[in-house]
Write an enzyme that holds these catalytic residues in place. Sequence first.
Site, PDB file in Angstrom:
ATOM      1  N   GLU A  65     -23.181 -46.631  55.490  1.00 53.99           N
ATOM      2  CA  GLU A  65     -24.326 -46.798  56.404  1.00 53.99           C
ATOM      3  C   GLU A  65     -25.351 -47.827  55.924  1.00 53.99           C
ATOM      4  O   GLU A  65     -26.553 -47.574  55.949  1.00 53.99           O
ATOM      5  CB  GLU A  65     -25.001 -45.429  56.630  1.00 53.99           C
ATOM      6  CG  GLU A  65     -24.025 -44.401  57.156  1.00 53.99           C
ATOM      7  CD  GLU A  65     -24.617 -42.991  57.299  1.00 53.99           C
ATOM      8  OE1 GLU A  65     -25.821 -42.817  57.060  1.00 53.99           O
ATOM      9  OE2 GLU A  65     -23.859 -42.071  57.661  1.00 53.99           O
ATOM     10  N   GLU A 123     -15.083 -39.535  60.397  1.00 56.91           N
ATOM     11  CA  GLU A 123     -15.972 -38.366  60.523  1.00 56.91           C
ATOM     12  C   GLU A 123     -16.020 -37.860  61.962  1.00 56.91           C
ATOM     13  O   GLU A 123     -17.081 -37.462  62.465  1.00 56.91           O
ATOM     14  CB  GLU A 123     -17.394 -38.718  60.048  1.00 56.91           C
ATOM     15  CG  GLU A 123     -17.440 -39.276  58.642  1.00 56.91           C
ATOM     16  CD  GLU A 123     -18.867 -39.489  58.104  1.00 56.91           C
ATOM     17  OE1 GLU A 123     -19.840 -38.982  58.708  1.00 56.91           O
ATOM     18  OE2 GLU A 123     -18.995 -40.157  57.061  1.00 56.91           O
TER      19      GLU A 123
HETATM   20  O1  9MR Z   1     -22.184 -32.970  56.869  1.00 61.99           O
HETATM   21  C1  9MR Z   1     -23.109 -33.387  55.901  1.00 61.99           C
HETATM   22  C2  9MR Z   1     -24.219 -32.355  55.775  1.00 61.99           C
HETATM   23  O2  9MR Z   1     -23.717 -31.141  55.251  1.00 61.99           O
HETATM   24  C3  9MR Z   1     -25.344 -32.897  54.911  1.00 61.99           C
HETATM   25  O3  9MR Z   1     -26.420 -31.990  54.938  1.00 61.99           O
HETATM   26  C4  9MR Z   1     -25.785 -34.261  55.431  1.00 61.99           C
HETATM   27  C5  9MR Z   1     -26.892 -34.844  54.603  1.00 61.99           C
HETATM   28  O4  9MR Z   1     -27.419 -35.972  55.210  1.00 61.99           O
HETATM   29  O5  9MR Z   1     -24.681 -35.144  55.444  1.00 61.99           O
HETATM   30  C6  9MR Z   1     -23.680 -34.738  56.319  1.00 61.99           C
HETATM   31  O6  9MR Z   1     -22.634 -35.669  56.339  1.00 61.99           O
HETATM   32  C7  9MR Z   1     -22.962 -36.983  56.782  1.00 61.99           C
HETATM   33  C8  9MR Z   1     -22.052 -37.944  56.053  1.00 61.99           C
HETATM   34  O7  9MR Z   1     -22.157 -37.762  54.676  1.00 61.99           O
HETATM   35  C9  9MR Z   1     -22.358 -39.388  56.404  1.00 61.99           C
HETATM   36  N1  9MR Z   1     -22.320 -39.584  57.839  1.00 61.99           N
HETATM   37  C10 9MR Z   1     -23.095 -38.639  58.653  1.00 61.99           C
HETATM   38  C11 9MR Z   1     -22.691 -37.199  58.282  1.00 61.99           C
HETATM   39  C12 9MR Z   1     -23.388 -36.197  59.185  1.00 61.99           C
HETATM   40  O8  9MR Z   1     -24.776 -36.263  59.009  1.00 61.99           O
END
Ligand code: 9MR
Length: 366
Positions: A156, A273
């Site tokens: 990102e 994802e």
């Molecule tokens: O699913 C993840 C969640 O448990 C965490 O709290 C969060 C923190 O920002 O990140 C989520 O996963 C993210 C991923 O690492 C990167 N792309 C977006 C995902 C959903 O927010």
Amino acid sequence: MADISRRSLLVGNLTAPLARRTLPEETEPGLREYAARTGLLYGAAAAWPALRDDEHYAQSFARECNILVPENVLKMGLVHPEPDAYRFEPPDFMADFCQRHDMRMRGHTLVWHQQIWPWLKTHVNAQNAQKHLEQHIHTVAGRYRGRMHSWDVVNEAIHLPDGREDGLRITPFLELLGPGYIELAFRAAREADPNAKLTYNDYGLDYDTPQQEAKRQAVLRLLRRLKERDVPVHAFGMQAHLDWSEFRHFKPETLQRFFREIASLGLEIYITELDVSDRDLPDDVAERDEAIAGVYETYLKAALGEPAVKAVLTWGLTDRYTWLAGRRKRASGTPVRVLPLDREYRRKPAWRAIRDALRSAPARTA
Ligand code: 9MR
């Protein structure tokens, strides 16, 4: 059995009903089998400690997936919580789990602006940032050298609202090291694990809207720049966090055009994802499940038409563990139904939609 139930009580939300006592029997093979038949990988993000403590969750991964990605435990702040301390037990468990079940593993993620080192502000400055970042990457990616299918090296990094001409997000690493932090991260990852496919991963690129088109162009410019400079980047990760209420903006041709441009740079593509928010759908379960399944199928049929797409991962496997339960709550409070399996690990219409898309995908050659 009693032991399993007691253990699942200790996981996550204590008010959640107990996980079921036996995994539902299925006559059909898992998604991993349909994927393998066309040379694809199918997998999902795995939550910790559920993978260790919830036996049916673990069995569902073994049954459905031939690739797994840790949802959180390899992120900078989780795996490296203090300057001199790493927490490898959860990702080690997952790596062993993959080995035991003949699954590949992806690493997520070496550099991101969220879930960052909690010690960054107190210990990192412009003089030592490169050393810390390289050490982190060498240590984390080095530990799993030869065992990772791919790594999300940078996650990102594009964010147009930040207003920079190159489209880069203003993050701590950009501020400390300048735009070269991206190249530096890929080179360090290459040294640490020469066999993993090094991936740039991003979101908000799925729809035919002017904002998303601008972001797609910025991602392409970044990838081209990296390739021109001989940076070891091998793949692009398309997150694909979809939402039923936005899906009217999806145009298969737009996605395919973007994927072809990426493929023309010599990069593989992974859907990394995938999930589909049901926030604005009516409560009726059958109606909701069909609508969500329709989004999965339409999106995947378009995506899998591009031969550079080699893997599909959903961001979670069962509605029991999904970030969307917290982040895209339904107004009525009914539990979300956004992933291939329901809360009791039963296959839903979304599972069948993914199966059909995998089954009808053109066979991959390599
Ligand atoms: O699913 C993840 C969640 O448990 C965490 O709290 C969060 C923190 O920002 O990140 C989520 O996963 C993210 C991923 O690492 C990167 N792309 C977006 C995902 C959903 O927010």
